[in-house]
Design a protein around this motif. Structure first.
Motif, PDB file in Angstrom:
ATOM      1  N   MET A 169      17.913  -6.390  -7.712  1.00 26.70           N
ATOM      2  CA  MET A 169      16.645  -6.016  -8.329  1.00 26.70           C
ATOM      3  C   MET A 169      15.632  -7.172  -8.242  1.00 26.70           C
ATOM      4  O   MET A 169      14.428  -6.937  -8.120  1.00 26.70           O
ATOM      5  N   ASP A 170      16.120  -8.406  -8.292  1.00 28.44           N
ATOM      6  CA  ASP A 170      15.231  -9.555  -8.102  1.00 28.44           C
ATOM      7  C   ASP A 170      14.547  -9.480  -6.742  1.00 28.44           C
ATOM      8  O   ASP A 170      13.346  -9.731  -6.607  1.00 28.44           O
ATOM      9  N   GLY A 171      15.333  -9.147  -5.711  1.00 31.65           N
ATOM     10  CA  GLY A 171      14.770  -9.054  -4.368  1.00 31.65           C
ATOM     11  C   GLY A 171      13.743  -7.941  -4.260  1.00 31.65           C
ATOM     12  O   GLY A 171      12.695  -8.098  -3.610  1.00 31.65           O
ATOM     13  N   ILE A 172      14.019  -6.808  -4.905  1.00 32.28           N
ATOM     14  CA  ILE A 172      13.049  -5.699  -4.924  1.00 32.28           C
ATOM     15  C   ILE A 172      11.769  -6.137  -5.617  1.00 32.28           C
ATOM     16  O   ILE A 172      10.654  -5.785  -5.197  1.00 32.28           O
ATOM     17  N   ALA A 173      11.915  -6.928  -6.685  1.00 31.02           N
ATOM     18  CA  ALA A 173      10.733  -7.426  -7.393  1.00 31.02           C
ATOM     19  C   ALA A 173       9.888  -8.329  -6.491  1.00 31.02           C
ATOM     20  O   ALA A 173       8.655  -8.286  -6.527  1.00 31.02           O
ATOM     21  N   ILE A 174      10.545  -9.153  -5.681  1.00 32.16           N
ATOM     22  CA  ILE A 174       9.813 -10.013  -4.743  1.00 32.16           C
ATOM     23  C   ILE A 174       9.026  -9.154  -3.756  1.00 32.16           C
ATOM     24  O   ILE A 174       7.827  -9.366  -3.525  1.00 32.16           O
ATOM     25  N   GLY A 175       9.705  -8.177  -3.157  1.00 31.47           N
ATOM     26  CA  GLY A 175       9.023  -7.304  -2.194  1.00 31.47           C
ATOM     27  C   GLY A 175       7.893  -6.518  -2.831  1.00 31.47           C
ATOM     28  O   GLY A 175       6.819  -6.361  -2.239  1.00 31.47           O
TER      29      GLY A 175
END
Length: 241
Positions: A114-120
């Motif tokens: 979910m952290d990576g999705i937040a970055i994107g």
């Protein structure tokens, strides 16, 4: 760009796991700084952006703020459920203790995805927003890597299994960021998600990272690192405006 920046989270997670095997007396300073960076990003950048994108009131309260509180409570609920399960298993069934450690580590992997999705998602708002969110993620991924390895190994799992969970946790934010290249999130939904993510991020900073940083070392140096992290984000936001 989002995937490239997410590689920083990949490296920081691995560094956190490596540090977990070689703990030094300076860990509290790193965690204090990470907590300050996270607090600064949530309060000074992430939440204002979420309110701008999803500020429509729902029963008198902006939608982004409702989801911000929801994210905080969700993170708290997940932590309490895991803590309750650990306590229940720790009460007697020792053969199941390793599974508890792997479950907790797997939850960290899901969080990192979910952290990576937040970055994107943040890069879909703008490059400055993407970089500040990425900075927050990278800052707290040291603690994620540290905790993932510790949780997996603490409950009797082999070093190989602990390392495998650490690698999965490191890959997760890159995979999450890459997934956002396949779709564009509507502005209001994006603001809602950033509000929810901000609440979860604040919980991690306030309930996990900062207490851990100040628990054994409540000195001024740790506090200065925390304040310095907030000040750095304020400066970054001001320069980007």
């Amino acid at each position: 760009m989002a995937v490239f920046v997410a590689l920083g989270a990949f490296l920081m997670t691995l560094f956190g796991g490596w540090t977990a095997q070689r703990v030094t007396d300076r860990r509290h300073l790193v965690l204090g700084l990470a907590g300050g960076l996270m607090l600064g990003v949530v309060g000074l950048d992430l939440l204002p952006e979420a309110l701008e994108a999803a500020g429509r009131p729902v029963f008198g309260v902006p939608q982004a703020l409702l989801l911000f509180v929801g994210g905080f409570l969700t993170a708290h609920l997940v932590e309490r459920l895991l803590a309750g399960r650990q306590a229940a298993h720790g009460a007697g069934e020792e053969d199941k203790v390793p599974q508890v450690g792997l479950t907790a580590a797997a939850a960290m992997v899901g969080h990192s995805l979910m952290d990576g999705i937040a970055i994107g998602a943040a890069f879909q708002v703008g490059e400055a927003m993407g970089l500040t969110v990425a900075l927050a993620v990278i800052a707290h991924d040291f603690a994620d890597g540290f905790n993932t390895y510790t949780l997996a190994s603490l409950y009797g799992n082999t070093r190989a299994k602990a390392v495998a969970m650490l690698v999965a946790d490191a890959i997760a934010p890159v995979a999450g960021a890459a997934s956002t290249l396949l779709f564009t999130i509507p502005v209001e939904l994006l603001g809602s998600y950033l509000g929810f993510f901000g609440g979860a991020l604040l919980y991690l900073a306030a309930a996990e990272i900062l207490p851990e940083a100040h628990h054994t070392h409540p000195g001024r140096s740790t506090l200065l690192c925390t304040v310095g992290g907030v000040a750095f984000i304020w400066l970054a936001v001001g320069l980007a405006a």
